[in-house]
Each structure stands twice: as structure tokens, then as C-alpha cells.
Design a protein around this motif. Structure first.
Motif, PDB file in Angstrom:
ATOM      1  N   GLY A 150      -5.638  -1.213  -5.522  1.00  0.00           N
ATOM      2  CA  GLY A 150      -5.462  -0.891  -6.923  1.00  0.00           C
ATOM      3  C   GLY A 150      -4.904   0.502  -7.178  1.00  0.00           C
ATOM      4  N   GLY A 151      -5.295   1.047  -8.350  1.00  0.00           N
ATOM      5  CA  GLY A 151      -4.774   2.340  -8.777  1.00  0.00           C
ATOM      6  C   GLY A 151      -5.078   3.493  -7.847  1.00  0.00           C
ATOM      7  N   PRO A 152      -6.309   3.653  -7.328  1.00  0.00           N
ATOM      8  CA  PRO A 152      -6.600   4.783  -6.444  1.00  0.00           C
ATOM      9  C   PRO A 152      -5.714   4.818  -5.197  1.00  0.00           C
ATOM     10  CG  PRO A 152      -8.634   3.801  -7.229  1.00  0.00           C
ATOM     11  CD  PRO A 152      -7.525   2.881  -7.675  1.00  0.00           C
ATOM     12  N   LEU A 153      -5.488   3.645  -4.593  1.00  0.00           N
ATOM     13  CA  LEU A 153      -4.629   3.622  -3.412  1.00  0.00           C
ATOM     14  C   LEU A 153      -3.184   3.940  -3.792  1.00  0.00           C
ATOM     15  CD1 LEU A 153      -4.242   3.173  -0.423  1.00  0.00           C
ATOM     16  CD2 LEU A 153      -4.006   0.719  -0.870  1.00  0.00           C
ATOM     17  N   SER A 154      -2.750   3.447  -4.954  1.00  0.00           N
ATOM     18  CA  SER A 154      -1.396   3.762  -5.409  1.00  0.00           C
ATOM     19  C   SER A 154      -1.234   5.262  -5.599  1.00  0.00           C
ATOM     20  CB  SER A 154      -1.095   3.028  -6.720  1.00  0.00           C
ATOM     21  OG  SER A 154      -1.049   1.633  -6.522  1.00  0.00           O
ATOM     22  N   ALA A 171       7.726   3.292  -4.297  1.00  0.00           N
ATOM     23  CA  ALA A 171       7.400   4.400  -3.395  1.00  0.00           C
ATOM     24  C   ALA A 171       7.842   4.088  -1.971  1.00  0.00           C
ATOM     25  CB  ALA A 171       5.903   4.683  -3.429  1.00  0.00           C
ATOM     26  N   GLY A 172       7.577   2.853  -1.530  1.00  0.00           N
ATOM     27  CA  GLY A 172       7.929   2.490  -0.160  1.00  0.00           C
ATOM     28  C   GLY A 172       9.421   2.523   0.086  1.00  0.00           C
ATOM     29  N   THR A 173      10.187   1.983  -0.876  1.00  0.00           N
ATOM     30  CA  THR A 173      11.640   1.955  -0.698  1.00  0.00           C
ATOM     31  C   THR A 173      12.224   3.360  -0.674  1.00  0.00           C
ATOM     32  OG1 THR A 173      11.774  -0.188  -1.800  1.00  0.00           O
ATOM     33  CG2 THR A 173      13.789   1.098  -1.671  1.00  0.00           C
ATOM     34  N   LEU A 196       0.925  10.435  -3.719  1.00  0.00           N
ATOM     35  CA  LEU A 196       0.698  11.813  -3.279  1.00  0.00           C
ATOM     36  C   LEU A 196       1.301  12.049  -1.893  1.00  0.00           C
ATOM     37  CD1 LEU A 196      -0.686  14.519  -3.942  1.00  0.00           C
ATOM     38  CD2 LEU A 196      -2.725  13.654  -2.779  1.00  0.00           C
ATOM     39  N   LEU A 197       1.072  11.107  -0.978  1.00  0.00           N
ATOM     40  CA  LEU A 197       1.655  11.223   0.357  1.00  0.00           C
ATOM     41  C   LEU A 197       3.178  11.164   0.300  1.00  0.00           C
ATOM     42  CD1 LEU A 197      -0.690   8.959   2.542  1.00  0.00           C
ATOM     43  CD2 LEU A 197      -0.657  11.455   2.407  1.00  0.00           C
ATOM     44  N   ALA A 198       3.696  10.289  -0.550  1.00  0.00           N
ATOM     45  CA  ALA A 198       5.148  10.173  -0.681  1.00  0.00           C
ATOM     46  C   ALA A 198       5.745  11.463  -1.216  1.00  0.00           C
ATOM     47  CB  ALA A 198       5.491   9.004  -1.596  1.00  0.00           C
ATOM     48  N   ALA A 199       5.089  12.084  -2.181  1.00  0.00           N
ATOM     49  CA  ALA A 199       5.595  13.337  -2.740  1.00  0.00           C
ATOM     50  C   ALA A 199       5.610  14.438  -1.679  1.00  0.00           C
ATOM     51  CB  ALA A 199       4.728  13.756  -3.928  1.00  0.00           C
TER      52      ALA A 199
END
Length: 327
Positions: free
Chosen positions: A14-18, A74-76, A23-26
Motif C-alpha cells: 500500500g501507501g507506506p511501501l510506495s 517509479a520503477g520505469t 524515497l529510495l528512487a529520489a
């Protein structure tokens, strides 16, 4: 509405994992941007750029995980940027085509002596085993010079241009061929002696024992940037030049890439060993990086390259063989 509810349930975490993935992506995109945009910036940015190979691998992993968890945007984005970063790093693991070259074979080795504490017998043994013609030394102290003499260095490499100093500032060049001292760099915090090496063929080379200030000191990277900029470019009208030593820079830093764009090749990169770390030797933290290099005039084809563990120092020695072509 039912389809929407099903889609939501399928988004694991859900939202917390997103939020965590964003955050990791940034963080990844900032680190990748520093390298891709050529921003050395402050000492923290310089340290992050040094870790670019790790950042590239982490980006691929993060992008794949995000896609598996259906965080498509985010993944792409992360995976696309990671692929660009991998494209900049991966060629170092593959040898470049070697141009034809006939001339004098020269073997150059470089060792950071770690405040003179490197095992002199190990250094001399490596010189002997690798049939080294020219040796550059960093962090060369007066005591280390005496230890190297006792270990027999002068018997193998009798010509020496040494500028020993207490602490980290001393450096030197030793050679089996005649040396003539030359000033080839701008004044810096560390001694960086240069010399003309009188090779047996019809062409000589110029060598600089490189040692720039570490960029991660609290004073910041300005001195490091100036000293990298003060290293000599290739001289097309003169002898081929070789810059060998502790650059405190990886192939991802702007200053080193600028040198490579001015007529040098990195010996490790040429033979597919550009990801072989040189510091810290024998440790996993901080993450090992490649900051010791031999940059060779691109008129000189590179044959071999290797790294060697030396007792008493946190740097691995680097050694390469290249050909100085006839005129």
C-alpha cells in the motif's frame, strides 16, 4: 469500482511501501544525476560520485523491485536512468581494441606508501616480480626511502627523483633508466615530482608521480579540484606523458574525465580492469573504489594491467605495461 478495489489490494504494501520506494528512487536519482550531469560539488557529492558503480547496480535492482511491486512510474524511471548509468560504467569491464604499436615496452608501477608504512620488502618484491621499469611512490617519507634502500630498491631502480616529506606530502620516481627532473605540474599541497625517462629506444617519456589532496576533507574539495586541473595535458609536440599515482578520483569524477578527454587513456580501463578497486585494500568499508591510476598518452598502446596487495598500506599497487612507439 470492484476492479479498482482489486487493483488496490494487488499493490503490495500500500501507501507506506510506495512512499518508501519513492524515497529510495529520489535518493538514487540524485546520486545518478550528480554523475550524469558532471557535478562534483561539495565533499559529500564527490564521495557519492565515487560510488557510481554501486549506484548503478542499486538502481537496476531498485527499478526491477519497483516494477515487480507494480509501482510502474517509479520503477520505469529508475530503471531507465540506471540503464544510462550502467552504460557509462560497464565498458570498464571490457577490454578496448588495442591499436598497433611497435616500439619500447615499458612497465610502470605506482604505490601509495601510507605515511611511509608500506612494507618496503613487499614493494621491492613486486618491482622485481613484475620487472618494473619506472616506479612512482606517494606518501614517501625519509624513513621509507631508507627502508627501500635497505630492501634493495636502488639496486634495481638506481635513477631516482625523490621528494620525501614527513606525513603524506612526499612522493618520488625511481627508474632503471636515467631520469632528469622536470616540473610538469602546478604547485600543490602534495609533492608531485616529474621526470624525463631516458628510454633505450629513440623516444623518451615524461612521468609524473601524482598525488592530489583527498576531496572529502572538511576543508572541501577545492584543493583537489585545482590539483587535478593542474596536471599536465598530453603534449603532442613532445615526449609521451604518463601520470601515475593516487588521484583520489575515480573515472566518474569530472576532473579525471577531463584529463582522459585531453589525450590520455586509463590503463585499467583499456584492458577491462577499470572496476578493479585499489582502496581500501582488504576492507569492505568504506566500499572499495578505484582511485589509483596510470594514465598513459593515447599514442602508447596498453598491453597489461594489474593490482597488487602490499603489506602495511591501505592502497593496492597498480602496474601496467605499454608500448612507446617509435617516431
Amino acid at each position: 469500482m470492484a476492479d479498482t478495489e482489486v487493483a488496490r489490494r494487488r499493490r503490495v504494501g500500500g501507501g507506506p511501501l510506495s512512499a518508501f520506494l519513492v524515497l529510495l528512487a529520489a535518493a538514487f536519482l540524485v546520486a545518478a544525476g550528480l554523475r550524469l550531469l558532471g557535478i562534483d560539488g561539495n565533499r559529500y557529492m564527490v564521495a557519492v560520485t565515487a560510488l557510481t558503480p554501486y549506484t548503478a547496480a542499486a538502481g537496476v535492482l531498485l527499478g526491477c523491485v519497483a516494477l515487480l511491486l507494480r509501482r510502474w512510474a517509479a520503477g520505469t524511471l529508475v530503471l531507465l536512468v540506471a540503464i544510462v548509468l550502467v552504460a557509462a560504467v560497464a565498458p570498464r569491464a571490457f577490454p578496448d581494441s588495442r591499436p598497433n604499436g611497435v616500439g619500447t615496452e615499458v612497465r610502470v608501477m605506482s604505490v601509495n606508501m601510507l605515511l611511509g608504512q608500506a612494507d618496503a620488502a613487499d614493494v621491492v618484491a613486486a618491482v622485481r616480480a613484475n620487472q618494473v621499469d619506472v616506479l612512482t611512490l606517494q606518501e614517501l617519507t625519509p624513513e621509507a626511502v631508507a627502508e627501500l634502500d635497505r630492501a634493495g630498491l636502488r639496486n634495481m631502480l638506481p635513477s631516482q627523483v625523490f621528494e620525501p616529506r614527513p606525513g603524506p606530502a612526499g612522493s618520488g620516481i625511481a627508474s632503471r633508466y636515467g631520469l632528469t627532473a622536470k616540473t610538469l605540474t602546478s604547485p600543490g599541497s602534495m609533492r608531485q615530482p616529474g621526470a624525463l625517462v631516458d628510454l633505450p629506444g629513440d623516444r623518451d617519456i615524461e612521468v609524473v608521480a601524482v598525488h592530489t589532496m583527498p576531496p572529502v576533507l572538511t576543508a572541501g574539495p577545492e584543493a583537489w579540484q585545482r590539483e587535478l586541473a593542474g596536471l599536465p595535458n598530453r603534449d603532442l609536440g613532445g615526449a609521451p606523458r604518463v601520470l601515475a599515482g593516487d588521484f583520489n578520483a575515480t573515472l566518474d569524477h569530472v576532473g579525471l574525465r577531463r584529463l582522459l578527454g585531453n589525450g590520455y587513456v586509463d590503463a585499467a580501463d583499456e584492458v577491462g580492469a577499470g572496476l578493479e578497486p585499489t582502496w581500501p585494500s582488504g576492507k569492505l568499508w568504506p566500499p572499495p573504489v578505484t582511485i589509483d591510476h596510470v594514465l598513459v598518452d593515447n599514442r602508447c598502446p596498453v598491453d597489461t594491467y594489474g593490482v597488487i596487495a602490499i603489506g602495511g598500506t591501505d592502497h593496492r599497487a597498480v602496474v601496467t605495461q605499454f608500448v612507446v612507439p617509435t617516431r
